[in-house]
Design a protein around this motif. Structure first.
Motif, PDB file in Angstrom:
ATOM      1  N   PHE A 135       0.867  -1.397   0.501  1.00 54.95           N
ATOM      2  CA  PHE A 135      -0.033   0.089  -0.140  1.00 54.95           C
ATOM      3  C   PHE A 135       1.547   1.436  -0.171  1.00 54.95           C
ATOM      4  CE2 PHE A 135      -2.495   3.240   2.562  1.00 54.95           C
ATOM      5  CZ  PHE A 135      -3.667   2.999   1.885  1.00 54.95           C
ATOM      6  N   SER A 136       2.063   1.591   0.914  1.00 52.86           N
ATOM      7  CA  SER A 136       2.128   2.431   1.031  1.00 52.86           C
ATOM      8  C   SER A 136       4.175   2.795   1.717  1.00 52.86           C
ATOM      9  CB  SER A 136       1.996   3.049   1.843  1.00 52.86           C
ATOM     10  OG  SER A 136       2.744   4.831   2.441  1.00 52.86           O
ATOM     11  N   ASP A 137       5.323   2.242   0.769  1.00 53.22           N
ATOM     12  CA  ASP A 137       6.183   2.943   0.622  1.00 53.22           C
ATOM     13  C   ASP A 137       6.342   3.575   1.577  1.00 53.22           C
ATOM     14  OD1 ASP A 137       9.189   3.832  -0.294  1.00 53.22           O
ATOM     15  OD2 ASP A 137       9.415   2.020  -0.972  1.00 53.22           O
ATOM     16  N   PRO A 138       6.291   4.656   1.539  1.00 55.96           N
ATOM     17  CA  PRO A 138       6.723   6.173   2.597  1.00 55.96           C
ATOM     18  C   PRO A 138       6.407   5.803   4.086  1.00 55.96           C
ATOM     19  CG  PRO A 138       5.451   6.704   0.955  1.00 55.96           C
ATOM     20  CD  PRO A 138       5.810   5.300   0.363  1.00 55.96           C
ATOM     21  N   LEU A 139       5.260   4.682   4.155  1.00 60.18           N
ATOM     22  CA  LEU A 139       5.032   4.669   5.812  1.00 60.18           C
ATOM     23  C   LEU A 139       5.876   2.983   6.028  1.00 60.18           C
ATOM     24  CD1 LEU A 139       0.630   4.301   5.921  1.00 60.18           C
ATOM     25  CD2 LEU A 139       2.333   5.370   6.889  1.00 60.18           C
ATOM     26  N   ALA A 140       5.688   2.314   5.312  1.00 53.41           N
ATOM     27  CA  ALA A 140       7.314   1.140   5.412  1.00 53.41           C
ATOM     28  C   ALA A 140       8.078   1.949   5.850  1.00 53.41           C
ATOM     29  CB  ALA A 140       7.122   0.394   4.798  1.00 53.41           C
ATOM     30  N   ARG A 141       8.884   3.019   5.460  1.00 48.66           N
ATOM     31  CA  ARG A 141       9.740   3.737   5.869  1.00 48.66           C
ATOM     32  C   ARG A 141       9.582   4.269   7.460  1.00 48.66           C
ATOM     33  NH1 ARG A 141      13.807   3.700   0.788  1.00 48.66           N
ATOM     34  NH2 ARG A 141      12.367   3.053  -0.366  1.00 48.66           N
ATOM     35  N   VAL A 142       8.919   5.307   7.151  1.00 50.36           N
ATOM     36  CA  VAL A 142       8.163   5.956   8.634  1.00 50.36           C
ATOM     37  C   VAL A 142       8.875   4.447   9.827  1.00 50.36           C
ATOM     38  CG1 VAL A 142       7.065   7.106  10.484  1.00 50.36           C
ATOM     39  CG2 VAL A 142       6.870   7.865   7.586  1.00 50.36           C
ATOM     40  N   VAL A 143       7.400   3.505   9.398  1.00 49.07           N
ATOM     41  CA  VAL A 143       8.190   2.330  10.521  1.00 49.07           C
ATOM     42  C   VAL A 143       9.039   2.068  10.407  1.00 49.07           C
ATOM     43  CG1 VAL A 143       7.061  -0.112  11.205  1.00 49.07           C
ATOM     44  CG2 VAL A 143       5.878   2.334  10.270  1.00 49.07           C
ATOM     45  N   PHE A 144      10.162   1.678   9.980  1.00 46.79           N
ATOM     46  CA  PHE A 144      11.265   1.080  10.095  1.00 46.79           C
ATOM     47  C   PHE A 144      12.855   2.399  10.851  1.00 46.79           C
ATOM     48  CE2 PHE A 144      12.026  -3.381   8.837  1.00 46.79           C
ATOM     49  CZ  PHE A 144      10.827  -3.348   8.738  1.00 46.79           C
ATOM     50  N   VAL A 145      12.476   3.462  10.351  1.00 46.76           N
ATOM     51  CA  VAL A 145      12.657   4.697  11.386  1.00 46.76           C
ATOM     52  C   VAL A 145      12.112   4.834  12.589  1.00 46.76           C
ATOM     53  CG1 VAL A 145      12.799   7.706  11.108  1.00 46.76           C
ATOM     54  CG2 VAL A 145      13.547   6.105   9.315  1.00 46.76           C
ATOM     55  N   LEU A 146      11.163   4.199  12.962  1.00 46.80           N
ATOM     56  CA  LEU A 146      10.283   4.981  14.095  1.00 46.80           C
ATOM     57  C   LEU A 146      11.157   3.992  15.078  1.00 46.80           C
ATOM     58  CD1 LEU A 146       6.783   5.810  14.099  1.00 46.80           C
ATOM     59  CD2 LEU A 146       8.222   7.282  14.732  1.00 46.80           C
ATOM     60  N   PHE A 147      11.498   2.328  14.402  1.00 46.81           N
ATOM     61  CA  PHE A 147      12.067   1.689  15.557  1.00 46.81           C
ATOM     62  C   PHE A 147      13.756   1.629  15.772  1.00 46.81           C
ATOM     63  CE2 PHE A 147       8.511  -1.722  14.070  1.00 46.81           C
ATOM     64  CZ  PHE A 147       8.150  -1.393  14.949  1.00 46.81           C
ATOM     65  N   LEU A 148      14.173   2.674  14.479  1.00 46.83           N
ATOM     66  CA  LEU A 148      15.468   2.810  14.516  1.00 46.83           C
ATOM     67  C   LEU A 148      15.886   3.944  15.920  1.00 46.83           C
ATOM     68  CD1 LEU A 148      18.347   3.431  13.748  1.00 46.83           C
ATOM     69  CD2 LEU A 148      17.856   5.220  12.199  1.00 46.83           C
ATOM     70  N   LEU A 149      14.491   4.699  16.309  1.00 43.31           N
ATOM     71  CA  LEU A 149      14.811   5.786  17.561  1.00 43.31           C
ATOM     72  C   LEU A 149      14.458   5.373  18.855  1.00 43.31           C
ATOM     73  CD1 LEU A 149      12.616   8.472  14.697  1.00 43.31           C
ATOM     74  CD2 LEU A 149      15.655   8.136  15.415  1.00 43.31           C
ATOM     75  N   LEU A 150      13.173   4.714  18.703  1.00 41.40           N
ATOM     76  CA  LEU A 150      12.409   3.867  19.607  1.00 41.40           C
ATOM     77  C   LEU A 150      13.215   2.246  20.693  1.00 41.40           C
ATOM     78  CD1 LEU A 150       9.387   5.430  19.545  1.00 41.40           C
ATOM     79  CD2 LEU A 150      11.113   6.386  21.011  1.00 41.40           C
ATOM     80  N   SER A 151      13.296   1.739  19.426  1.00 44.34           N
ATOM     81  CA  SER A 151      13.634   0.575  20.191  1.00 44.34           C
ATOM     82  C   SER A 151      14.163   0.624  21.433  1.00 44.34           C
ATOM     83  CB  SER A 151      14.535  -0.434  19.645  1.00 44.34           C
ATOM     84  OG  SER A 151      13.477  -0.956  17.858  1.00 44.34           O
ATOM     85  N   THR A 152      15.137   1.228  21.620  1.00 45.84           N
ATOM     86  CA  THR A 152      16.317   0.819  22.944  1.00 45.84           C
ATOM     87  C   THR A 152      16.039   1.968  23.506  1.00 45.84           C
ATOM     88  OG1 THR A 152      17.960   1.103  20.898  1.00 45.84           O
ATOM     89  CG2 THR A 152      19.089   1.180  22.886  1.00 45.84           C
ATOM     90  N   PRO A 153      15.039   2.900  24.113  1.00 50.23           N
ATOM     91  CA  PRO A 153      15.352   3.617  25.023  1.00 50.23           C
ATOM     92  C   PRO A 153      14.049   3.244  26.239  1.00 50.23           C
ATOM     93  CG  PRO A 153      15.109   5.016  22.933  1.00 50.23           C
ATOM     94  CD  PRO A 153      15.002   4.067  22.839  1.00 50.23           C
ATOM     95  N   VAL A 154      13.704   2.205  26.639  1.00 50.34           N
ATOM     96  CA  VAL A 154      12.813   1.476  26.907  1.00 50.34           C
ATOM     97  C   VAL A 154      12.842   0.252  27.341  1.00 50.34           C
ATOM     98  CG1 VAL A 154      10.637   2.283  24.360  1.00 50.34           C
ATOM     99  CG2 VAL A 154      12.328  -0.352  25.032  1.00 50.34           C
ATOM    100  N   GLY A 155      14.206  -0.186  27.807  1.00 53.81           N
ATOM    101  CA  GLY A 155      14.950  -1.445  28.107  1.00 53.81           C
ATOM    102  C   GLY A 155      14.385  -1.656  29.536  1.00 53.81           C
TER     103      GLY A 155
END
Ligand code: HAS
Ligand code: CU
Length: 581
Positions: free
Chosen positions: A260-280
């Motif tokens: 459906f959307s390449d841009p949305l997919a990119r946003v998702v992976f960028v969000l994981f890069l940003l937020l995956s770590t500071p939540v442990g």
């Protein structure tokens, strides 16, 4: 998309296909052993069938956790990512010897870790590592265990370097092109993997390994725990991202449509890069020694981190609907019937996605600080992660293997019907097991113990009985083992299959809204990495400083618990007094 359409991956990249095949087989071997041990534990805990000593339970549980959560997942990941980068860039890796080198390093690491754990039950092997897959102090393993982990992680770092090198080489030849989506996914995932594994590398190299070697006398357990969870949450997304990649670039195609959307997919992976770590710290809500305020920050970040998964649910389901409508599906929900439910690759991934929706709910409950107090350290959490890593990831990988193994071996899948049955049996087995585990957690049934039924204490479920819950877990575990056997049989038979007439071509889904609609800034990996680092600094500097301040860098004088997993309460008390006088 690849310009050499019509060919399999093996035709296009014969050298890379060999490494990928080896990585997949390493992954399946871990799955086979780890899965079998899961059955042993489930039957033991539920008192259905006991053939190990309760004192060996931790050894078995450590092997189960390490082999499945670390070895099975990551070997499969390196295979998929190597496929994704080379296929989407339409070029091979820069130097195939380098690719073999990291693969072999990961294998050597795995063998060291495996043998260290085995020492817990085989007297002839002088090692011990009954430390569970979280391996933080005060549990202590033989040095070989930590060295093995280091080799494995460094191997994965080099794999990441390999994908970056390949991309850099491609970029020189294609300076003005957008990063193809599958490569973008692999690179962003690698970046947060580098960021989060720094924590575990620090924990092992500076604290745990020297401590296990006797170079330092003690460690600060809260510090090593916090460093572990700094890595330990992000690692769950490391397992998840290859599954997400499959849902984004395979499911739409299998459904008969486009992403459906390449841009949305990119946003998702960028969000994981940003937020995956500071939540442990959301794994440490119950740890004394970390102030509530830091826990609150981790909770807030975690709630933001739901966003990329909710976006994924939207984008992937919208793409599936698009596919179904292309295939003639109509109606508000009627289009669901037009999906290719007879295709095991599709059905396995769709069922994995469906279960992940439930897993997301239990994750949200875990993430709430106050409600976490109810479920922490209970079987609920085990239910949660068997839906996430045990289904969303594992079932997606198994379904993907039905497509990948023919791609990298040039041999047709031995039996599609067996494969379809397999994904269904896994789904049903996991429904029984994880539902019962979640329920048992609500009335306090503890996790990580061979003897959950504490003497003189009766658990009282709101609905049903403890016996019924145990029966469901045992039944679920048996079904999962059957599904595992079906999967492995199909894989083995496929490698002996001589048929290669109707192999699918190596392609992935096109897009409805493509990279030309994505803002260019999304591809600015340096920018996102810099922001991710800042978020980590904000989320972790103060809690780490205060942990070191109150507990010391190398802690108070707390020795390690080595082999002493004692089930007699009097002896347990005695051994605790020995290390903490
Ligand atoms: Fe978790 C504990 C919170 C996701 C794994 N987690 C664990 C542990 C593991 C684990 C292994 O906040 C235990 C560690 C240990 O040993 O102690 N988890 C979350 C949250 C999420 C989450 C908020 N976890 C995962 C994933 C994992 C994983 C992914 C592995 C792969 N988890 C926690 C917390 C704890 C925890 C606390 C600590 C508990 C404690 O007290 O110890 C979120 O990322 C979840 C977001 C997901 C969604 C769902 C979106 C739905 C989608 C499906 C789309 C449908 C499709 C199919 C494609 C919002 C994307 C459609 C089909 C059709 C037919 C139409
Ligand atoms: Cu987590």
């Amino acid at each position: 998309m690849s310009s050499t359409a019509g060919q399999t991956y093996l035709d296009q990249f014969p050298a890379e296909a060999k490494v990928i095949k080896a990585a997949f087989w390493s992954s399946f071997m871990a799955l086979a052993i780890g899965g079998l041990l899961g059955l042993v534990q489930a039957l033991h805990r539920t008192d259905v069938l006991r053939f190990i000593d309760s004192a060996d339970y931790y050894t078995v549980l450590t092997a189960h956790g390490v082999l499945l959560a670390i070895t099975f997942t990551i070997f499969f990941l390196v295979g998929i990512f190597t496929w994704a980068v080379t296929t989407s860039l339409d070029r091979g890796v820069v130097d195939i010897r380098f690719t073999w080198a990291w693969y072999i390093m990961m294998v050597v690491g795995t063998i060291l870790v495996g043998v260290s754990i085995l020492g817990g039950v085989v007297d002839a092997i002088p090692t011990y590592a009954d430390v569970l897959f979280t391996f933080y102090a005060p549990l202590q393993a033989h040095p070989a265990f930590y060295v093995g982990l280091v080799l494995f992680v460094v191997g994965s770092w080099l794999a990441g370097a390999d994908w970056f090198r390949t991309w850099w080489a491609w970029r020189k030849e294609n300076p003005d092109e957008r990063i193809p989506l599958p490569t973008f996914m692999a690179l962003t995932t690698t970046l947060f993997w580098y960021l989060c594994t720094l924590g575990v590398a620090l924990s092992i190299l500076v604290f745990l390994l020297p401590w296990s070697l006797g170079i330092v006398d003690s460690v600060n357990p809260l510090l090593t725990r916090t460093l572990f969870w700094y890595f330990g949450h992000a690692v769950v997304y490391f397992w998840l991202m290859p599954a997400y990649m499959m849902w984004y670039i395979m499911l739409p195609k299998l459904s008969g449509g486009k992403l459906f959307s390449d841009p949305l997919a990119r946003v998702v992976f960028v969000l994981f890069l940003l937020l995956s770590t500071p939540v442990g710290i959301h794994h440490q809500y119950l740890d004394p020694g970390i102030a509530e305020g830091y826990k609150f920050i981790a909770m807030t970040n975690t709630m933001f981190l739901l966003l990329p998964s909710l976006l994924t649910a939207f984008t992937v389901v919208a793409s599936m609907e698009h596919g179904a409508r292309q295939r003639g599906g109509t109606g508000y929900l009627g289009w669901l019937k037009a999906l290719p439910w007879r295709d095991p690759v599709f059905t396995g991934m769709a069922l994995a996605g469906l279960m992940f929706a439930a897993a997301g709910f239990s994750g949200m409950i875990n993430a709430g600080m106050n409600i976490n107090y109810l479920v922490h350290n209970t079987w609920w959490v085990v239910g949660h992660f068997h839906l996430t890593v045990g289904t969303a990831v594992a079932l997606t990988f198994m379904a993907a293997a039905y497509w990948f193994i023919p791609q990298v071996t040039g041999k047709e899948l031995w039996s599609r019907r067996l494969a379809l049955g397999q994904v269904l049996v896994w789904f049903v087995g996991m429904t029984f097991m994880s539902n019962a585990m979640h329920r048992s957690g609500l009335f306090g049934m503890p996790r990580r113990t061979a003897e959950p039924q504490y003497q003189g204490f009766d658990f009282e479920p709101a609905v049903g009985t403890v016996g019924e819950i145990n029966a469901q877990v045992a039944l679920g575990a048996v079904l999962l083992t059957v599904a595992l056997a079906m999967f492995l049989l199909n894989m083995v038979m496929t490698s002996f299959n001589d048929d290669s007439d109707s192999l699918p071509a190596n392609t992935y889904a096109g897009t409805l809204s493509g990279p030309e609609d994505s803002p260019a800034v999304l591809d600015n990996l340096k920018l996102w990495t810099a922001i991710a680092v800042v978020l980590v600094i904000v989320g972790y500097t103060l809690p780490l400083a205060s942990i070191v301040d109150s507990g010391g860098l190398f802690g108070p004088d707390i020795g390690g618990f080595q082999l002493a997993i004692e089930t007699d309460p009097a002896l347990v008390l005695e051994s605790v007094r020995e290390v903490m006088p």
